[in-house]
Scaffold this motif. Structure first.
Motif, short mmCIF file in Angstrom:
data_model
loop_
_atom_site.label_atom_id
_atom_site.label_comp_id
_atom_site.label_asym_id
_atom_site.label_seq_id
_atom_site.Cartn_x
_atom_site.Cartn_y
_atom_site.Cartn_z
N LYS A 1 30.80 36.30 -11.06
CA LYS A 1 31.51 37.14 -12.04
C LYS A 1 32.89 37.52 -11.54
O LYS A 1 33.88 37.45 -12.26
N LEU A 2 32.92 37.94 -10.28
CA LEU A 2 34.19 38.35 -9.68
C LEU A 2 35.16 37.18 -9.64
O LEU A 2 36.32 37.31 -10.01
N ARG A 3 34.66 36.04 -9.17
CA ARG A 3 35.54 34.88 -9.04
C ARG A 3 36.09 34.45 -10.40
O ARG A 3 37.27 34.16 -10.54
N LYS A 4 35.23 34.46 -11.42
CA LYS A 4 35.71 34.07 -12.75
C LYS A 4 36.76 35.06 -13.25
O LYS A 4 37.76 34.66 -13.84
N GLY A 5 36.50 36.35 -13.02
CA GLY A 5 37.48 37.37 -13.42
C GLY A 5 38.82 37.15 -12.73
O GLY A 5 39.88 37.24 -13.35
N ILE A 6 38.76 36.84 -11.44
CA ILE A 6 39.98 36.60 -10.66
C ILE A 6 40.71 35.38 -11.22
O ILE A 6 41.91 35.41 -11.44
N GLN A 7 39.97 34.31 -11.44
CA GLN A 7 40.61 33.08 -11.92
C GLN A 7 41.24 33.27 -13.30
O GLN A 7 42.32 32.76 -13.57
N GLU A 8 40.57 34.05 -14.17
CA GLU A 8 41.15 34.31 -15.49
C GLU A 8 42.47 35.07 -15.37
O GLU A 8 43.45 34.75 -16.04
N ILE A 9 42.47 36.09 -14.50
CA ILE A 9 43.69 36.89 -14.31
C ILE A 9 44.81 36.00 -13.77
O ILE A 9 45.94 36.04 -14.23
N LEU A 10 44.48 35.18 -12.79
CA LEU A 10 45.51 34.33 -12.18
C LEU A 10 46.05 33.31 -13.19
O LEU A 10 47.22 33.03 -13.23
N GLN A 11 45.16 32.76 -14.01
CA GLN A 11 45.61 31.79 -15.02
C GLN A 11 46.50 32.45 -16.06
O GLN A 11 47.53 31.89 -16.42
N ALA A 12 46.13 33.64 -16.49
CA ALA A 12 46.94 34.36 -17.47
C ALA A 12 48.31 34.65 -16.85
O ALA A 12 49.35 34.53 -17.50
N HIS A 13 48.29 35.01 -15.58
CA HIS A 13 49.50 35.32 -14.83
C HIS A 13 50.41 34.09 -14.74
O HIS A 13 51.60 34.16 -14.93
N LEU A 14 49.79 32.93 -14.49
CA LEU A 14 50.57 31.70 -14.37
C LEU A 14 51.13 31.27 -15.72
O LEU A 14 52.17 30.64 -15.79
N ALA A 15 50.41 31.64 -16.79
CA ALA A 15 50.83 31.21 -18.12
C ALA A 15 52.04 32.03 -18.61
O ALA A 15 52.71 31.63 -19.54
N GLN A 16 52.28 33.18 -17.98
CA GLN A 16 53.40 34.01 -18.43
C GLN A 16 54.73 33.35 -18.05
O GLN A 16 54.87 32.83 -16.96
N PRO A 17 55.70 33.41 -18.97
CA PRO A 17 57.00 32.85 -18.60
C PRO A 17 57.62 33.69 -17.49
O PRO A 17 57.43 34.90 -17.43
N ILE A 18 58.31 33.03 -16.58
CA ILE A 18 58.94 33.76 -15.48
C ILE A 18 60.24 34.35 -16.00
O ILE A 18 61.11 33.64 -16.49
N SER A 19 60.33 35.67 -15.92
CA SER A 19 61.52 36.32 -16.48
C SER A 19 62.69 36.20 -15.52
O SER A 19 62.51 36.23 -14.33
#
Length: 159
Positions: free
Chosen positions: A141-159
């Protein structure tokens, strides 16, 4: 040969916990760190990342500053540990993403609770958290939560 590009990709996860109590907590922290490493994440846990003779506080602060996600493993002893409170304060000041893991449920609020206990209780209440059940489900559960956060983070455009 060490591929630099590969090294930089590893996302750092800081695991913050109070040692020794309850029984099994140290083994759990190590198991969590190993599980994350097996899934290409880099885990920072003091038993593994601080070497003998190292300036403990400096290494810990560097560890928190360099992490992408901070996991406080909440136990009754957590608020009583000055080291844990220092790590948590640093993570909050640095605006780190927190995923509290409720390993042990805190006692109900009382009038004479310490400021530390109040702070940990707020963290536990306010943030998306994971409750400890049997080891493997918690790790997944923890690992999936971490991976989702990191993926969402990577998907954000770099300002």
């Amino acid at each position: 040969s060490c591929n630099m590009a590969e090294v930089q990709v590893k996302k750092k996860i800081f695991i913050s916990y109070a040692h020794s109590e309850p029984v099994g907590i140290d083994e759990f922290a190590t198991k969590l760190a190993n599980h994350l490493e097996e899934h290409q994440l880099s885990a920072w846990v003091d038993s593994k990342n601080i070497h003998l003779g190292a300036k403990w506080k400096e290494e810990m602060i560097t560890g928190v500053r360099n992490c992408e996600i901070f996991i406080p493993v909440i136990t009754k002893r957590y608020p009583e540990s000055p080291n844990c409170m220092l790590e948590l304060k640093e993570a909050q000041e640095q605006g780190k993403r927190l995923i509290p893991l409720i390993y042990e449920v805190l006692d109900d609020a009382k009038d004479d609770d310490s400021p530390e206990l109040i702070r940990v209780r707020e963290v536990q209440r306010d943030i998306q958290r994971v409750r400890f059940t049997n080891d493997d489900t918690t790790l997944e559960k923890l690992r999936k939560g971490i991976q989702e956060i990191l993926q969402a983070h990577l998907a954000q455009p770099i300002s």
